[in-house]
Design an enzyme around this catalytic site. Structure first.
Site, short mmCIF file in Angstrom:
data_model
loop_
_atom_site.label_atom_id
_atom_site.label_comp_id
_atom_site.label_asym_id
_atom_site.label_seq_id
_atom_site.Cartn_x
_atom_site.Cartn_y
_atom_site.Cartn_z
N GLY A 119 0.82 -1.21 0.00
CA GLY A 119 0.00 0.00 0.00
C GLY A 119 0.85 1.25 0.00
N GLY A 124 3.98 7.66 3.33
CA GLY A 124 4.96 6.80 2.69
C GLY A 124 4.39 5.41 2.43
N LYS A 140 4.32 0.50 8.34
CA LYS A 140 4.20 1.81 7.71
C LYS A 140 5.52 2.55 7.89
CE LYS A 140 -0.74 2.84 8.11
NZ LYS A 140 -1.72 3.84 8.58
N ASP A 239 -11.42 11.01 8.44
CA ASP A 239 -11.11 10.51 7.10
C ASP A 239 -11.71 9.12 6.88
OD1 ASP A 239 -10.07 10.76 4.56
OD2 ASP A 239 -8.09 9.99 5.09
#
Length: 433
Positions: A119, A124, A140, A239
């Site tokens: 992903g 990043g 991540k 979000d």
């Protein structure tokens, strides 16, 4: 002559006084500057040593807001946050937050030298990794050239540490971190089935059936309900979208990506609009003020996305408004149904889910339901489905029992033909009644 001597003495005296004053001023400036440096160093040490909340109260004011930037009521400098990251000691196996710390070498090996990309976020890339224990995780990594990503990464660190101690089943949980040699990484539970968006818009993951869609909607509602009503202090996600809803091996949904999340505050005013267009609350866009009902609006859009299988960034809400003109908002929503379902859905359930979604996207925030209300409605829908299924099974079992009785009658010892036929006819008539 005496007047000249007197003038000279006065001039010298004035010069001496001015020199003394300048010396005193210079000394004062030196001490002031030195004190400022000491205060700065002390603040940096406090920020490094106490990075998270304890018992719902601020342990460090520099992290009392979720984002760093012009929209933050409490502003924090990048250098101060860098000191916060640098405060983690690589030698400790467990950090002050209780999270395991991994070295770059360990994560490099676990990710195949950072080649297993699964992903990409604003901060990043995200990598799939297998730890020495055999556990599969997602890593991540903060891109070194991502300024906006650094802000979201810092926010996410704070939010996941705030929420990570509680481990809600419908939130993606943090399991560790890495802060070494200027690299910053977060290690999360791996969600093997990917995002909800990948199931709604990609054929390679297979069709997501209607029954599963309602279950996913309930999982998301429960995750948001926890953020709004269970977390201390309450958290606004800001979000919510299908790309941020991840599914595990059992297809249970969890809310992910807290890079834009904020704690609920009295003054929730944003200088810059943040979020994903298509999901944003119109009132938030116009007033720059966000609250729990802003998340509720995004959730309503997500429900319509689940129903219709349409991307909100490609005219979904315009399509919804056109459909809403034809009825009172309670029935008739089946015309929105995802064509990929090919009619395989319960019409009553679809109408109830869509009607709930329409309440969530009401232009007036006060008229929108709370996330607790949404959980109750979706739970009732699934409970009713379960009851209907149980009733059908009971009816089917009763029918089978009657058929068995008929077979047993036919299998009895031989009797005169007309007597057996009469018995079967009588049983048949009883069944029809």
């Amino acid at each position: 002559m005496n007047e000249e001597s007197t003038g000279l003495a006065i001039g010298i005296s004035i010069g001496v006084v001015i020199g003394v004053l300048l010396a005193i001023l210079a000394l004062f400036c030196f001490r002031y500057h030195r004190k400022r440096l000491q205060i700065g160093n002390s603040s940096s040490r406090r920020a490094a040593n106490v990075p998270i909340r304890t018992n719902g109260a601020d342990s460090c004011t520099i992290l009392s807001d979720s984002t760093v930037g012009p929209e933050s009521p409490v502003k924090a400098s990048r250098s101060s946050m860098s000191s916060w990251f640098d405060g983690f000691r690589r030698s400790s196996v467990i950090s002050a937050s209780g999270m395991p710390e991994y070295s770059i070498k360990d994560l490099q090996k676990a990710t195949g030298n950072f080649t297993s990309v699964i992903g990409q976020g604003a901060f990043g890339p995200v990598y799939k990794a297998t730890l020495p224990s055999g556990e599969t995780v997602a890593v991540k990594v903060l891109a070194t050239n991502s300024k906006q990503g650094e802000k979201e990464f810092q926010t996410e660190v704070k939010m996941v540490m705030l929420l990570g101690r509680l481990h809600h089943r419908n939130l993606v949980n943090l399991v560790g971190y890495c802060a070494e040699r200027g690299e910053h990484m977060l290690v999360y539970v791996y969600m093997s089935k990917g995002s909800l968006a990948s199931h709604l818009y990609s054929d390679k993951n297979g069709l997501l059936g209607w029954n599963m869609r309602v279950r996913v909607a309930l999982d998301v509602a429960r995750g948001l309900e926890y953020l709004h009503d269970g977390a201390v202090p309450p958290v606004i996600h800001r979000d919510i979208k299908s790309a941020n809803i991840l599914l595990d091996e059992s297809m249970r949904a969890r809310v992910a990506d807290f890079g834009l999340s904020r704690e609920e505050m009295v003054d929730s005013q944003a200088a810059n609009i943040r979020g994903t267009f298509g999901y944003l609350d119109p009132e938030y866009i116009s007033s720059r003020a966000f609250n729990k009902k802003s998340d509720v609006y995004s959730f309503g859009v997500l429900l319509f996305e689940i129903v219709a299988g349409r991307n909100p960034q490609q005219g979904l809400m315009e399509y919804v408004e056109l459909a809403a003109m034809n009825f009172d908002g309670k029935v008739g929503w089946e015309e929105l149904a995802d064509s990929r379902l090919e009619g395989n859905f319960d019409v009553q359930e679809l109408n109830e889910v869509a009607a709930l979604a329409y309440k969530c996207v009401n232009r007036v925030q006060k008229k929108r339901p709370s996330m607790r209300d949404n959980v109750q409605v979706l739970s009732r829908i699934l409970k009713q489905r379960h009851n209907n299924k149980r009733n059908r099974n009971t009816l089917s079992t009763t029918t089978d029992e009657v058929a068995i009785d008929v077979d047993q009658l036919e299998g009895r010892s031989p009797r005169p033909e007309h007597t057996r036929q009469q018995s079967v006819d009588s049983t048949t008539e009883s069944c029809e009644v």
